[in-house]
Write an enzyme that holds these catalytic residues in place. Structure first.
Site, PDB file in Angstrom:
ATOM      1  N   LYS A 100      26.313 -47.105  97.950  1.00 30.62           N
ATOM      2  CA  LYS A 100      27.146 -47.881  98.872  1.00 30.62           C
ATOM      3  C   LYS A 100      28.174 -48.712  98.110  1.00 30.62           C
ATOM      4  O   LYS A 100      29.297 -48.924  98.586  1.00 30.62           O
ATOM      5  CB  LYS A 100      26.277 -48.796  99.730  1.00 30.62           C
ATOM      6  CG  LYS A 100      25.336 -48.062 100.677  1.00 30.62           C
ATOM      7  CD  LYS A 100      24.488 -49.039 101.475  1.00 30.62           C
ATOM      8  CE  LYS A 100      23.519 -48.298 102.392  1.00 30.62           C
ATOM      9  NZ  LYS A 100      22.632 -49.227 103.132  1.00 30.62           N
ATOM     10  N   ASN A 137      44.624 -50.064 113.828  1.00 27.63           N
ATOM     11  CA  ASN A 137      45.690 -49.075 114.015  1.00 27.63           C
ATOM     12  C   ASN A 137      46.622 -49.492 115.148  1.00 27.63           C
ATOM     13  O   ASN A 137      47.852 -49.417 115.028  1.00 27.63           O
ATOM     14  CB  ASN A 137      45.099 -47.711 114.325  1.00 27.63           C
ATOM     15  CG  ASN A 137      44.426 -47.078 113.115  1.00 27.63           C
ATOM     16  OD1 ASN A 137      43.563 -46.221 113.244  1.00 27.63           O
ATOM     17  ND2 ASN A 137      44.794 -47.496 111.914  1.00 27.63           N
ATOM     18  N   CYS A 184      32.354 -80.587  60.116  1.00 30.31           N
ATOM     19  CA  CYS A 184      33.337 -81.504  60.708  1.00 30.31           C
ATOM     20  C   CYS A 184      34.733 -80.898  60.848  1.00 30.31           C
ATOM     21  O   CYS A 184      34.994 -80.143  61.770  1.00 30.31           O
ATOM     22  CB  CYS A 184      33.377 -82.793  59.909  1.00 30.31           C
ATOM     23  SG  CYS A 184      34.152 -84.159  60.823  1.00 30.31           S
ATOM     24  N   TYR A 205      26.157 -47.762 105.749  1.00 24.75           N
ATOM     25  CA  TYR A 205      27.137 -46.900 105.086  1.00 24.75           C
ATOM     26  C   TYR A 205      28.129 -46.370 106.117  1.00 24.75           C
ATOM     27  O   TYR A 205      27.763 -45.841 107.164  1.00 24.75           O
ATOM     28  CB  TYR A 205      26.409 -45.736 104.406  1.00 24.75           C
ATOM     29  CG  TYR A 205      27.283 -44.936 103.463  1.00 24.75           C
ATOM     30  CD1 TYR A 205      27.603 -45.423 102.210  1.00 24.75           C
ATOM     31  CD2 TYR A 205      27.779 -43.690 103.845  1.00 24.75           C
ATOM     32  CE1 TYR A 205      28.388 -44.698 101.343  1.00 24.75           C
ATOM     33  CE2 TYR A 205      28.569 -42.952 102.986  1.00 24.75           C
ATOM     34  CZ  TYR A 205      28.874 -43.462 101.730  1.00 24.75           C
ATOM     35  OH  TYR A 205      29.652 -42.737 100.871  1.00 24.75           O
ATOM     36  N   LYS A 250      32.109 -77.267  52.550  1.00 25.12           N
ATOM     37  CA  LYS A 250      33.135 -77.465  53.573  1.00 25.12           C
ATOM     38  C   LYS A 250      34.407 -76.715  53.187  1.00 25.12           C
ATOM     39  O   LYS A 250      34.836 -76.757  52.032  1.00 25.12           O
ATOM     40  CB  LYS A 250      33.416 -78.967  53.703  1.00 25.12           C
ATOM     41  CG  LYS A 250      34.268 -79.388  54.884  1.00 25.12           C
ATOM     42  CD  LYS A 250      34.268 -80.914  54.987  1.00 25.12           C
ATOM     43  CE  LYS A 250      35.007 -81.420  56.202  1.00 25.12           C
ATOM     44  NZ  LYS A 250      34.904 -82.900  56.309  1.00 25.12           N
ATOM     45  N   GLU A 254      26.979 -85.222  58.657  1.00 25.13           N
ATOM     46  CA  GLU A 254      27.708 -84.979  57.411  1.00 25.13           C
ATOM     47  C   GLU A 254      27.381 -86.063  56.380  1.00 25.13           C
ATOM     48  O   GLU A 254      27.410 -87.259  56.687  1.00 25.13           O
ATOM     49  CB  GLU A 254      29.205 -84.968  57.717  1.00 25.13           C
ATOM     50  CG  GLU A 254      30.107 -84.649  56.545  1.00 25.13           C
ATOM     51  CD  GLU A 254      31.575 -84.587  56.951  1.00 25.13           C
ATOM     52  OE1 GLU A 254      32.399 -84.159  56.117  1.00 25.13           O
ATOM     53  OE2 GLU A 254      31.901 -84.970  58.104  1.00 25.13           O
TER      54      GLU A 254
END
Length: 648
Positions: free
Chosen positions: A612, A464, A175, A486, A115, A44
C-alpha cells in the site's frame, strides 16, 4: 536485545593553580563517585590549572604533573574505576611542550593527544608556552614510571581509542580545536570515531555560552557522534578571566546533559547510545562518499567500556519520551505545530497552483485526520489568496456514522467557511453488495472496504466535476500499519497528512484549537469535541442506541505504542527486543504482555502492508521519519516479518 549503551560524565573539579597533587586528589574523589562511568572527562590542563601562564616553563611543575597523573591512573584503577578517564595536562615531548588530553586506563596513561589549534588572540596566548600538534615528530613518548620501567605511550592527534570489542571508538580534541575552521573531530569521525572528548578552558563572556552550546551540538549533529565537553570551573577564575565550568554531553545533535556555573566538583552524566550513533551514520552514509581522512592509529584497550551486563538498567536511566513525535515542552510543541502547519500549507498550495486546481476536495468524517486535512487546506488557500469556499468538504454518512461525528463535520466545515455537501452512501453500498452477491449483514472486510472505495469514487468524481484535486486525509501511523483501504482512502492526489503520525495529528488539532480560541471560539469547541471522540473508521453499523461500536485502538492497540515503535524502528534502527524494553520503561502502567502484543501487531502489519505504501500519493515530508517510497523508505512488498517477531 542488542544495544551499545554506556554512561559518560564530564566534571568541573575544584582546581588549585600550580598544585598537581591537590588537583589529582580532587579528580580521584570524583572518579570514585563516578566509578560506573564508561568515560569520565576533566577540563583542559586540569592537572595544573589552565592559568599557570609562565609557570608552564618550570620543570618542577611539569614533573609534578606527570607524576600525579600516573598516581591518579593507578589509584583510580585500584579503586574500581574501570572506564576511560580523560585529563588535560601539559606534556613535554620532542623538546617541546604540548597542551594535551591524556587518557588513563588500566592504571596507566594509554594515549596522549596534543592540541591542534592554539589560540593566540585576545586573552589567549598559548603559543607563548605550547607547540601545536603539527610540530610533533614522534608517534610515541616515554612516560617515566614511579615503580618499575618506563613505558612508551602512543602520542599524536591521529589517535583513536577503542575498547576491547570495538563497541565504542573514542577521539579527542581540545578547546580551540572545536572553534577552528576545520575541527579535528570531523576527520576523526570520518575515520570511525563514535565519541569525541573535548577538555576545555573557555572563559565566560556575555552570550559566549550560547555560542559554545551551538558549536558542541552542531558538531555532534554534523559528525553523528557523541560529544563530551568539560569546561574549566570557576576556581580557575583569576586576573581578568572568569570560567563557568560549562559542561555538555551531546548525542547526534541532541543535548543530553549540561551544567553552567556548577559548584566546584560539579559533574554531569548521561547514558549515550553508540548504536544510535552508528545507525544514523550508516543511514546517511555521506561521510564515506568523498572525504579521505588521513590515516589514524587505533589503540585497543584491554577491557570493555560498554556496560553490557546492565543494559536494561541503563535504558531506565536514559528515559525516552512516551510520545517521541510530540515535544513535551509546551512552547516547543507550539513552535513545532506551527512549523508543520506551514509545511503542510506550502506543499498543498504548490500542488493546487501547479495543477491549476480550482477546488480542494476533502472527505470530512468528523475525525482527527480529516479535520487536520481541512485545516491545512484552508491555510493553503489563504496562502494563495483564495477564499475558504474553494474547499469542498464532503460528508458521506453510512451505517457506522454517529450523530456526533456527522454533526461535528458539518459544524466545522460551515464555521470555517468551506463549502459543505452531504452525500449518503448507504443506498449505493447496498446496491453494490447486491451486485457482487454479498450478504448485506456480513460485516466483513468486503463490507468495510466497499464503503471506503465508494467514498473515494465520489471524491474523485467530484474533483473531476469541480476541476479540483482530492486531498488525502490518511496519516503516517495508518500508512505504517496499512490501516487504509487499497484504492480507497489510501488514494488521493495529495496526502497532506502522509508524514504526520497519529499522536502528532492529535497534537496538531489541539494546537489549532488553541490558535483559534480567541477569534473562533465555536470552532475551538468543535475541535475539542473531535479530540475527545474515540478513533474509528466508522465502517460497522452503530448500536441500537446510535452509539459507536467500532474503535480502532480496540483492534490494533494504542496508537501511542505504535508510534513509539515506528519512531524507534525507523529513526533509531533498534531491534524489536530493545523497543519492547524501552516501551515497558516508558509505559510502566501498561502490562508487558499488552505492550508485546501491540508491538507484534505493529511488526506483522508493517511488513505485510508495504504494497500500500509503494504506490502512496505525494505528500509533504514534515519530519525525519517518513514512509514515502520515493525518498525515505524503500522496502520489498513481500519481505518476511518472521525475524522481527522473535522477541519476548
Amino acid at each position: 536485545m542488542r544495544s551499545q549503551l554506556l554512561t559518560v560524565a564530564a566534571a568541573a573539579p575544584r582546581v588549585y593553580i600550580a598544585a598537581p597533587e591537590k588537583n589529582a586528589r580532587e579528580m580521584l574523589a570524583l572518579a570514585k563517585e563516578n566509578a560506573d562511568a564508561g568515560v569520565l572527562l576533566f577540563p583542559e590542563l586540569a592537572i595544573t590549572g589552565y592559568t599557570c601562564a609562565d609557570l608552564f616553563g618550570q620543570a618542577q611543575l611539569l614533573d609534578a604533573a606527570r607524576h600525579w597523573l600516573g598516581w591518579l591512573a593507578r589509584e583510580a584503577w585500584e579503586a574500581g574505576c574501570k572506564g576511560l578517564i580523560g585529563v588535560g595536562a601539559p606534556v613535554a615531548a620532542d623538546g617541546l611542550l604540548f597542551n594535551c588530553l591524556v587518557l588513563l586506563h588500566g592504571g596507566a596513561p594509554v594515549a596522549v593527544i596534543p592540541k591542534t589549534w592554539l589560540p593566540n588572540y585576545g586573552e589567549f596566548y598559548e603559543k607563548r608556552w605550547f607547540a601545536p600538534a603539527s610540530a610533533r615528530r614522534s608517534a610515541e613518548l616515554l612516560w617515566p614510571a614511579e615503580n618499575g620501567e618506563a613505558r612508551w605511550v602512543p602520542f599524536g592527534e591521529d589517535l583513536l581509542v577503542s575498547d576491547r570489542t570495538g563497541a565504542v571508538v573514542v577521539a579527542g580534541e581540545i578547546c580551540e580545536d572545536l572553534w577552528a575552521p576545520v575541527p579535528p573531530s570531523g576527520f576523526a569521525c570520518l575515520a570511525g570515531a563514535d565519541m569525541v572528548l573535548n577538555p576545555s578552558a573557555s572563559n565566560e563572556t556575555v552570550t559566549k555560552s550560547d555560542y559554545r552550546r551551538q558549536l558542541v551540538t552542531g558538531q555532534s549533529a554534523r559528525c553523528d557522534c557523541v560529544y563530551v565537553y568539560a569546561g574549566a570551573g570557576d576556581t580557575e577564575s583569576t586576573t581578568d578571566l572568569v570560567f563557568s565550568g560549562h559542561g555538555m554531553i551531546c548525542e547526534n545533535g541532541r543535548l543530553l546533559a549540561e551544567q553552567l556555573y556548577p559548584a566546584p566538583g560539579g559533574v554531569i552524566r548521561a547514558v549515550v547510545d553508540i548504536e544510535r550513533v552508528r545507525t544514523d551514520r550508516m543511514r546517511r552514509g555521506s561521510g564515506a562518499q568523498e572525504a579521505r581522512p588521513a590515516p589514524r592509529r587505533t589503540l585497543r584497550l584491554a577491557g570493555d567500556l560498554v556496560e553490557s551486563a546492565a543494559q536494561r538498567e541503563l535504558l531506565a536511566r536514559r528515559p525516552e519520551a512516551r510520545l517521541p513525535f510530540v515535544p513535551q515542552d509546551p512552547a516547543q510543541l507550539d513552535e513545532r505545530c506551527a512549523e508543520i502547519a506551514r509545511i503542510q500549507a506550502a506543499g498543498l498550495a504548490r500542488r493546487l497552483e501547479a495543477s491549476g486546481a480550482k477546488r480542494a476536495v476533502i472527505g470530512l468524517s468528523g475525525g482527527l485526520d480529516s479535520t487536520l486535512a481541512l485545516l491545512a487546506a484552508l491555510q493553503a488557500l489563504e496562502r494563495l489568496g483564495r477564499p475558504a469556499r474553494d474547499v469542498l468538504a464532503v460528508s458521506m454518512p453510512c451505517v457506522g456514522t454517529t450523530k456526533r461525528t456527522f454533526g461535528n463535520a458539518a459544524s466545522l466545515a460551515q464555521l470555517l467557511g468551506a463549502e459543505y455537501r452531504e452525500i449518503p452512501i448507504k443506498n449505493a453500498l447496498e446496491s453494490h453488495l447486491a451486485d457482487i452477491g454479498h450478504a448485506p449483514d456480513a460485516y466483513d472486510t468486503t463490507f468495510e472496504n466497499a464503503q471506503a472505495r465508494e467514498r473515494t469514487q465520489i471524491l474523485m468524481d467530484l474533483a473531476n466535476q469541480e476541476n479540483g484535486i482530492v486531498v488525502g486525509t490518511g496519516d503516517l501511523s495508518e500508512l505504517a500499519l496499512g490501516w487504509c483501504t487499497y484504492n480507497g482512502d489510501q488514494m488521493s492526489m495529495y496526502g497532506v497528512n502522509a508524514s504526520v503520525p497519529k499522536t502528532l495529528v492529535r497534537a496538531m488539532v489541539a494546537w489549532h484549537a488553541r490558535r483559534l480560541c480567541d477569534t473562533e471560539p465555536r470552532v475551538t469547541r468543535v475541535l475539542l469535541d473531535i479530540l475527545d471522540t474515540p478513533i474509528s473508521p466508522e465502517l460497522l453499523p452503530v448500536g441500537e442506541d446510535g452509539a459507536l461500536v467500532q474503535k480502532t485502538e480496540d483492534t490494533l492497540g494504542k496508537y501511542d505504542l505504535h508510534d513509539f515503535a515506528l519512531y524507534h524502528m525507523l529513526r533509531g534502527g533498534y531491534a524489536p527486543g530493545r523497543i519492547l524494553e524501552m516501551a515497558c520503561i516508558a509505559y510502566p502502567e501498561v502490562s508487558r504482555d499488552t505492550i508485546r502484543t501491540t508491538l507484534k501487531t505493529f511488526y506483522r502489519r508493517f511488513f505485510t502492508q508495504q504494497f500500500k505504501r509503494s504506490c502512496m500519493p505525494d505528500g509533504p515530508k514534515v519530519g525525519s521519519v517518513s514512509l514515502s517510497p520515493r525518498g525515505d523508505w524503500r522496502m520489498p512488498s513481500d519481505a518476511e516479518a518472521t525475524e522481527f517477531l522473535k522477541f519476548e
